[in-house]
Design a protein around this motif. Structure first.
Motif, PDB file in Angstrom:
ATOM      1  N   ALA A   1      -2.852   3.113  11.433  1.00 30.40           N
ATOM      2  CA  ALA A   1      -3.308   1.812  10.920  1.00 30.40           C
ATOM      3  C   ALA A   1      -2.504   0.678  11.555  1.00 30.40           C
ATOM      4  O   ALA A   1      -3.043  -0.379  11.890  1.00 30.40           O
TER       5      ALA A   1
ATOM      6  N   ALA B   1      -7.440  -4.856  -0.013  1.00 29.91           N
ATOM      7  CA  ALA B   1      -6.275  -5.144   0.842  1.00 29.91           C
ATOM      8  C   ALA B   1      -6.672  -6.046   2.025  1.00 29.91           C
ATOM      9  O   ALA B   1      -5.874  -6.875   2.475  1.00 29.91           O
TER      10      ALA B   1
ATOM     11  N   ARG C   1      -0.668  -7.054   4.753  1.00 31.29           N
ATOM     12  CA  ARG C   1      -0.706  -5.668   4.273  1.00 31.29           C
ATOM     13  C   ARG C   1       0.559  -4.943   4.732  1.00 31.29           C
ATOM     14  O   ARG C   1       0.820  -4.853   5.943  1.00 31.29           O
TER      15      ARG C   1
ATOM     16  N   VAL D   1      -5.141   5.222   4.769  1.00 31.90           N
ATOM     17  CA  VAL D   1      -6.154   4.213   4.440  1.00 31.90           C
ATOM     18  C   VAL D   1      -7.478   4.612   5.089  1.00 31.90           C
ATOM     19  O   VAL D   1      -7.492   5.367   6.055  1.00 31.90           O
TER      20      VAL D   1
ATOM     21  N   HIS E   1      -9.888   9.123   6.992  1.00 35.07           N
ATOM     22  CA  HIS E   1      -8.670   8.448   6.533  1.00 35.07           C
ATOM     23  C   HIS E   1      -7.723   8.370   7.721  1.00 35.07           C
ATOM     24  O   HIS E   1      -7.624   9.328   8.485  1.00 35.07           O
TER      25      HIS E   1
ATOM     26  N   ILE F   1       0.836  -1.212   0.000  1.00 35.30           N
ATOM     27  CA  ILE F   1       0.000   0.000   0.000  1.00 35.30           C
ATOM     28  C   ILE F   1       0.871   1.263   0.000  1.00 35.30           C
ATOM     29  O   ILE F   1       1.543   1.571   0.979  1.00 35.30           O
TER      30      ILE F   1
ATOM     31  N   ALA G   1      -5.209   3.689   0.208  1.00 33.24           N
ATOM     32  CA  ALA G   1      -6.053   2.499   0.012  1.00 33.24           C
ATOM     33  C   ALA G   1      -7.389   2.882   0.611  1.00 33.24           C
ATOM     34  O   ALA G   1      -7.556   2.892   1.830  1.00 33.24           O
TER      35      ALA G   1
ATOM     36  N   LEU H   1      -9.252  -0.506   0.087  1.00 29.72           N
ATOM     37  CA  LEU H   1      -8.888  -1.101   1.376  1.00 29.72           C
ATOM     38  C   LEU H   1      -9.567  -2.459   1.543  1.00 29.72           C
ATOM     39  O   LEU H   1      -8.984  -3.392   2.112  1.00 29.72           O
ATOM     40  N   GLU H   2     -10.769  -2.578   0.995  1.00 29.02           N
ATOM     41  CA  GLU H   2     -11.458  -3.880   1.085  1.00 29.02           C
ATOM     42  C   GLU H   2     -10.662  -4.948   0.323  1.00 29.02           C
ATOM     43  O   GLU H   2     -10.559  -6.096   0.764  1.00 29.02           O
TER      44      GLU H   2
END
Ligand SMILES: CC(C)(COP(=O)(O)OP(=O)(O)OC[C@H]1O[C@@H](n2cnc3c(N)ncnc32)[C@H](O)[C@@H]1OP(=O)(O)O)[C@@H](O)C(=O)NCCC(=O)NCCSC(=O)CC(=O)CCCCCCCCCCCCC(=O)O
Ligand SMILES: NC(=O)C1=CN([C@@H]2O[C@H](COP(=O)(O)OP(=O)(O)OC[C@H]3O[C@@H](n4cnc5c(N)ncnc54)[C@H](O)[C@@H]3O)[C@@H](O)[C@H]2O)C=CC1
Length: 719
Positions: free
Chosen positions: A162, A105, A111, A119, A156, A93, A97, A102-103
């Motif tokens: 993340a 990923a 990831r 993301v 985001h 990424i 994403a 993102l789905e």
């Protein structure tokens, strides 16, 4: 499209190729399906990496496809096939994403993200939910509370956040694809069962039912009638309470409802409208892509009242050196304190140092001699503003752009006071100026494309959504507000209460009804303007106000309140009463109700029953009618400009797309018919008379909003 390469002997690299954001168009989905099959069938390939070209992983589903017939392989089975693959699949990424990206990923087994990547699942902002398994996989991966936060807000998150959530496995500062390829080689032989998120149990806190109840209440309170945030909570609840397959079924049902709803269409229209306003044009033919801005390094703000303070903060926070000028010593002291406070609070929120040293304060206009651009924010008084522009023109470099934050005065009259009228434009901010996203950039007949391009670019740099509009009284936003306010007052005269009118408008989705809004901004603001226009004068012959001024119906209700010192929240009394001056809790005021009764009796007005429909139609359709006049006059280039102004500047509910999109949704023939009806009943109210462009659009078969510009062009060419 997608491209396949074999790297390091044993890794199949699939690169999504669909500029500008590698959205999952039908061709990209087909590419992924085909290339996954290829990678799985090649015996030499032991693992797979999916990445996006040009440093962008994927911006999600191709939003343009939503409006038409969807073709190509569907996303859900594609992601399932990736998750079910017998070889490890790693998402590399970079950039973003988002949504379906993102789905995708989340369907991969691992990831890896670049440290600068972002993301998120922003589907809610498009009136949807993460309908390709995102609402079911994300809570299983990061837990219900964090998933609810991300999915209901659409925000985001940075790669670091993340990683903290466990949404990505690793972050890197190096070449993400290279890191992912090495990673893929390392995990080539590892078992995959535990890496398939759909098989995980959903991570729920013990008080999950209470959590859902609280979140649902909060979401309902803040959604202002939008349905997608509620569906998002319902989908995550399905993940928490149902087995995966049943959760997916619930996700599908909810998505189907949202997908075909008017709200999703409105929000998707608005997504593109926000981008369309950046492609501005002027009646002279000058355009965004042929007009180059000049860089601005140092700016000045003149007048440090409510607006000047916010504008100074917005500029300093974006890194500009600012000279801030205020003539009144006391105001200057207060402004310094207020601006420092705003900068410190903002910096704390964003975890950065406050930009206090970016600002030089002064009382003398001479101190702006070397700036590149000035924004004047003194009182709304033409004589004073003219004087300030004369001074600025004498003091500043000849190349300095001179801008006014006036709410609606004639930009051309200000330009005429200067040596270089082509460098004068309006930069109309909205209060609070460091928070509100909207900036109207107003060009007069003498403004050059260079000045417009520079103001538009400056707006962008300070985080505003800037809309270029023509010069007329009130520009776009305040010009359309006038008939809306006027109708609200007429409705009071005819029997409504401020509470009822506000309730109807708030149920429609406005953050505040018209009267609560007036109390917040101050009734005296409009009063001063009406006094200056000679409107708010008591009738000298009768000794009391009349209801007809300058040949049209006029309601003096607001003036009468101001004469009593009722300016709204600041004085503790307005259309409502408040516990004390400055308090924000509006309470119905029995005094106001008796005052309205007496007023009606004095003017022999018989109160009649006014229902929801009448309030909405009269307030909104009169405003929309003015919007059509604005298009006809060429003050706004297209309906998107008006809609963006109303959503970002006047709290028009975004899920209704803006006033012009709303008119298209209701049906232009219905808007026309209702305006005709009300105009017949109120022939002394010219704002209810349907305008020529509206009639023309209806006569042309009410084309979709995307085609209005063609009709506008024809109408304008006939003028
Ligand atoms: C990506 C950004 C952050 C980039 O920002 P920036 O650099 O500032 O550039 P921009 O100017 O914003 O954008 C540049 C350019 O790109 C265009 N663009 C951006 N993103 C997209 C996109 N996703 N699709 C198309 N075009 C895009 C943008 O418009 C600009 O072009 P211009 O307009 O010409 O100027 C930023 O752009 C951004 O935030 N983008 C949006 C990201 C996003 O929201 N992504 C989520 C998309 S929705 C999604 O992914 C959902 C899904 O995947 C689920 C799909 C499931 C489908 C299942 C369907 C089931 C339907 C059931 C119906 C059943 C009916 C029945 O049963 O009968
Ligand atoms: N208040 C609002 O919500 C909005 C106001 N505007 C516009 O912004 C402008 C300013 O409005 P506010 O900030 O509300 O006014 P304000 O009354 O709060 O502040 C005006 C400031 O200008 C100062 N000033 C007056 N003459 C000056 C001069 N010659 N040099 C330097 N400073 C001078 C005054 O001392 C005062 O501090 C007006 O044109 C107004 O119409 C625009 C958008 C919204």
């Amino acid at each position: 499209m997608a491209q396949y390469t074999r790297v390091s002997g044993s890794v199949g690299l699939i690169t999504l190729q669909s500029p500008p954001v590698n959205a999952l168009s039908a061709a990209v989905r087909q590419g992924i399906v085909d290339l996954m099959q290829r990678a799985l069938s090649e015996p030499e390939v032991k693992s797979v990496v999916i990445c996006g070209q040009n440093g962008i992983f994927c911006g999600g589903a191709d939003i343009k496809e939503f409006g038409g017939q969807m073709s190509g392989p569907p996303l859900i089975p594609m992601i399932h096939a990736i998750e079910a693959a017998s070889k490890p699949v790693v998402a590399a990424i970079e950039g973003i994403a988002l949504g379906g990206g993102l789905e995708l990923a989340l369907g991969c087994h691992y990831r890896i993200a670049h440290s600068k990547a972002r993301v998120g699942l922003p589907e809610v902002t498009l009136g949807l939910l993460p309908g390709a398994g995102g609402s079911q996989r994300l809570p299983r991966l990061i837990g219900v509370p964090a998933a609810l936060d991300l999915i209901t807000t659409g925000r985001h998150v940075t790669a670091a956040e993340a990683l903290k959530f466990g949404l990505v496995d690793q972050i890197t500062d190096h070449n993400t694809v290279n890191v992912a390829v090495k990673f893929a080689q390392r995990v080539a032989d590892q078992p995959l069962d535990a890496r398939r998120i759909s098989t995980h149990p959903c991570l729920c806190p013990s008080d999950v039912a209470v959590l859902f109840e609280e979140v649902m209440q909060r979401v309902r309170r803040t959604a202002r009638g939008a349905i997608a945030p509620i569906a998002c909570v319902q989908a995550v609840r399905a993940a928490a309470t149902l087995p995966y397959n049943q959760g997916m079924e619930r996700e599908r049902e909810l998505m189907a409802t949202l997908f075909t709803s008017g709200q999703a269409r409105a929000l998707q229209y608005f997504f593109f409208a926000q981008r369309a306003v950046g492609r501005w044009s002027m009646p002279s033919g000058a355009r965004w892509d042929t007009s180059k801005p000049r860089p601005v390094h140092k700016a000045a703000v003149i007048g440090l009242g409510t607006m000047g303070r916010g504008i100074t903060v917005a500029l300093a926070q974006a890194g500009f050196s600012v000279v801030a000028v205020e003539t009144q010593e006391k105001q200057l002291m207060e402004a310094k304190q207020a601006i420092s406070g705003m900068l410190e609070r903002g910096a704390k929120r964003r975890g950065v140092a406050p930009a206090l040293d970016k600002i030089n304060y002064g009382r003398n206009i001479q101190s702006v001699a070397d700036v590149d651009l000035v924004i004047e924010a003194v009182f709304e008084d033409m004589a004073l503003k003219k004087k300030v522009f004369q001074q600025l023109s004498a003091v500043c470099k000849p190349s300095t752009f001179l801008c006014s934050n006036t709410s609606g005065l004639d930009i051309d009259q200000l330009a005429c006071q200067t040596r270089n009228p082509e460098l004068v434009v309006g930069m109309h901010f909205f209060a609070p100026a460091h928070v509100m996203k909207l900036l109207e950039v107003v060009y007069g007949p003498k403004s050059s494309p260079l000045a417009v391009a520079t103001a538009m670019q400056l707006g962008k740099k300070i985080g505003k959504v800037s809309v270029a509009v023509g010069n007329c009284r009130g520009f776009v936003g305040n010009r359309m507000l006038k008939p809306y306010l006027e109708q609200a007052l007429f409705l009071l005269e005819e029997g409504a209460t401020p509470e009822f009118v506000d309730q109807v408008l708030e149920e429609f989705g406005f953050a505040m009804g018209v009267f609560r809004m007036s109390d917040l901004s101050g009734l005296d603001v409009g009063w001063k303007v009406r006094l200056a226009d000679g409107l708010a004068m008591p009738d000298p012959t009768m000794g009391q106000p009349t209801r007809l001024r300058q040949g049209r119906r006029y309601s003096p209700l607001g003036d009468l309140l101001c004469e009593q010192g009722r300016f709204g929240q600041k004085t503790g009394r307005g259309w409502y009463q408040y516990d004390k001056p400055g308090s924000q809790v509006a309470k119905p005021d029995p005094w106001l109700h008796s005052f309205l009764d007496e007023y009606r009796a004095r003017h022999a007005l018989v109160a009649h029953r006014i229902d929801h429909q009448e309030v909405l139609e009269r307030c909104l359709y009169s405003m929309i009618n003015e919007g059509f006049r604005i298009l006809e006059d060429g003050i706004a280039a297209g309906p998107e400009d008006i809609d963006v102004i109303y959503v970002f500047g006047y709290s028009w509910p975004r899920h209704r797309g803006g006033p012009m999109f709303y008119a298209a949704t209701v049906g232009l023939n219905k808007v026309l018919e209702r305006l005709e009806h009300y105009y017949q009943a109120h022939p002394d109210v010219p704002s209810l008379q349907p305008c020529h462009l509206l009639r023309k659009l209806v006569a042309s078969g009410s084309p979709p909003i995307q085609k209005w510009r063609e009709v506008i062009k024809k109408v304008r060419s006939q003028l």
